[in-house]
Design a protein around this motif. Sequence first.
Motif, PDB file in Angstrom:
ATOM      1  N   LEU A 244      56.119  27.385  53.951  1.00 32.25           N
ATOM      2  CA  LEU A 244      55.411  26.626  52.920  1.00 32.25           C
ATOM      3  C   LEU A 244      54.432  25.632  53.537  1.00 32.25           C
ATOM      4  O   LEU A 244      53.355  25.381  52.983  1.00 32.25           O
ATOM      5  CB  LEU A 244      56.416  25.878  52.037  1.00 32.25           C
ATOM      6  N   GLY A 245      54.802  25.055  54.695  1.00 32.55           N
ATOM      7  CA  GLY A 245      53.909  24.119  55.366  1.00 32.55           C
ATOM      8  C   GLY A 245      52.621  24.785  55.794  1.00 32.55           C
ATOM      9  O   GLY A 245      51.535  24.218  55.646  1.00 32.55           O
ATOM     10  N   TYR A 246      52.737  26.002  56.322  1.00 31.98           N
ATOM     11  CA  TYR A 246      51.515  26.718  56.720  1.00 31.98           C
ATOM     12  C   TYR A 246      50.654  27.036  55.499  1.00 31.98           C
ATOM     13  O   TYR A 246      49.428  26.879  55.536  1.00 31.98           O
ATOM     14  CB  TYR A 246      51.865  28.007  57.460  1.00 31.98           C
ATOM     15  N   GLN A 247      51.295  27.535  54.428  1.00 28.01           N
ATOM     16  CA  GLN A 247      50.534  27.880  53.227  1.00 28.01           C
ATOM     17  C   GLN A 247      49.800  26.659  52.664  1.00 28.01           C
ATOM     18  O   GLN A 247      48.635  26.754  52.274  1.00 28.01           O
ATOM     19  CB  GLN A 247      51.471  28.476  52.167  1.00 28.01           C
ATOM     20  N   ASP A 253      43.324  22.877  53.982  1.00 25.11           N
ATOM     21  CA  ASP A 253      42.548  22.678  55.209  1.00 25.11           C
ATOM     22  C   ASP A 253      42.932  21.375  55.918  1.00 25.11           C
ATOM     23  O   ASP A 253      42.096  20.510  56.174  1.00 25.11           O
ATOM     24  CB  ASP A 253      41.044  22.678  54.890  1.00 25.11           C
ATOM     25  N   VAL A 254      44.234  21.233  56.203  1.00 23.64           N
ATOM     26  CA  VAL A 254      44.724  20.056  56.919  1.00 23.64           C
ATOM     27  C   VAL A 254      45.522  20.512  58.140  1.00 23.64           C
ATOM     28  O   VAL A 254      45.670  21.714  58.380  1.00 23.64           O
ATOM     29  CB  VAL A 254      45.617  19.170  56.009  1.00 23.64           C
ATOM     30  N   SER A 255      46.042  19.556  58.907  1.00 20.40           N
ATOM     31  CA  SER A 255      46.831  19.869  60.097  1.00 20.40           C
ATOM     32  C   SER A 255      48.046  20.707  59.729  1.00 20.40           C
ATOM     33  O   SER A 255      48.794  20.380  58.805  1.00 20.40           O
ATOM     34  CB  SER A 255      47.289  18.564  60.766  1.00 20.40           C
ATOM     35  N   ILE A 256      48.241  21.795  60.469  1.00 25.06           N
ATOM     36  CA  ILE A 256      49.384  22.678  60.197  1.00 25.06           C
ATOM     37  C   ILE A 256      50.697  21.953  60.479  1.00 25.06           C
ATOM     38  O   ILE A 256      51.625  21.969  59.664  1.00 25.06           O
ATOM     39  CB  ILE A 256      49.283  23.964  61.032  1.00 25.06           C
ATOM     40  N   SER A 259      51.334  19.295  57.907  1.00 24.69           N
ATOM     41  CA  SER A 259      51.716  19.876  56.621  1.00 24.69           C
ATOM     42  C   SER A 259      53.172  20.330  56.637  1.00 24.69           C
ATOM     43  O   SER A 259      53.915  20.125  55.665  1.00 24.69           O
ATOM     44  CB  SER A 259      50.802  21.047  56.296  1.00 24.69           C
ATOM     45  N   MET A 260      53.601  20.931  57.747  1.00 21.78           N
ATOM     46  CA  MET A 260      54.995  21.385  57.850  1.00 21.78           C
ATOM     47  C   MET A 260      55.953  20.201  57.845  1.00 21.78           C
ATOM     48  O   MET A 260      57.027  20.263  57.228  1.00 21.78           O
ATOM     49  CB  MET A 260      55.179  22.211  59.123  1.00 21.78           C
ATOM     50  N   ALA A 261      55.577  19.125  58.524  1.00 22.33           N
ATOM     51  CA  ALA A 261      56.416  17.925  58.529  1.00 22.33           C
ATOM     52  C   ALA A 261      56.528  17.333  57.131  1.00 22.33           C
ATOM     53  O   ALA A 261      57.602  16.871  56.717  1.00 22.33           O
ATOM     54  CB  ALA A 261      55.860  16.893  59.506  1.00 22.33           C
TER      55      ALA A 261
END
Length: 372
Positions: A244-247, A253-256, A259-261
């Motif tokens: 979900l963080g990657y999606q 369009d933010v840091s992968i 986003s995962m954190a």
Amino acid sequence: MSAAFEIQLIAVIISVACALPGVFLVLRKMSMMSDSITHTILLGIVFAFFLTQDLGSPFLIVGAALMGVITVWLTEMLTKTRLVSEDSAIGIVFPLLFSIAIILITRYAGSVHLDTDSVLLGELAFAPFDRMVVFGVDIGAKAIYTSGVLLLINAALIVLFFKELKVVAFDPLLAAVMGFSPVIIHYGLMTLVSLTAVGAFEAVGSVLVVAFMIGPPMTAYLLTDDLKTMLLLSALFGAISGILGYQAAHYTDVSIAGSMAVVTGLLFALVFVFAPKRGLISAIIRKKRNRKEYAETTLLLHICNHQNSPEKIQENGINTIAEHLHWDNKKLDKTICSLLNDEKAIIDHALIVATPAGVQMVEEAKIKLFGG
């Protein structure tokens, strides 16, 4: 395989690899130690690089793992003096060793690819560019295989030493009596955490390593009391956070890694609020129910103590009992209504009288308080 799939696969493997040892850190109340280790291993990498002058040397992993163990040892030595608490010791050791690493990099390794920003934040987007080629055949991103080996090592060691880890996590004294060495198990776990951190941070950065190592286990901890279930749920939440963080990062369009954190934190927040037994809402409901039960029991105790006494008219009178209990009328009315609805009390000639059900509730409360 597409780059997007490879990135998500790497994230899932690393998240599960981090979550498994993280379960035991959470159970042993050592969550912040993971943050400390994931930063201070940089100093071990720097020292090993100065000795080998090769960023690809396996001794960098050895140096990082040793520095992780040294971090734990220094923290415990400071704590054992009883002059500082454990969290204060972490706050001293971790910035000191990490800062030394930063100084050494900027002073003596400025021309070498030891990027402190990559260590902290990582960059999963670049992972697919570093390929694993065997006999001239491209078999995928190298990080898939390195993180896969890391996951297999962690899973195998946890399965192999599950009983020892479980006993030491819950009762170190019992472990010593049973013949296990809590010290060896402890430093073995810290070595595993250090190896996991150094094996993962090249791809995801130390910040996400900490998020994966603590977030999923804490989320699972709120849902179960069974260690095996906690391990499985931790792995599941870690994998969900990676995907979900990657999606989310792809569409916004933010840091992968960032986003995962964030997804890891949001999953924890959802479970923290809605968990059936340990969630915030259930805790509020339970507290409210306990407060109601306490008020009912207190009122019934008072009624039963004076129900057969000459002072019952004064003590149990519906217009006078609030004064004896030092309650306001709103609380008294609410409690009486609850007892009337549950048929634990009745009103007879302006007196509050306990019914057999109310007397039974009082007896049960006395047993809980005084036993027998």
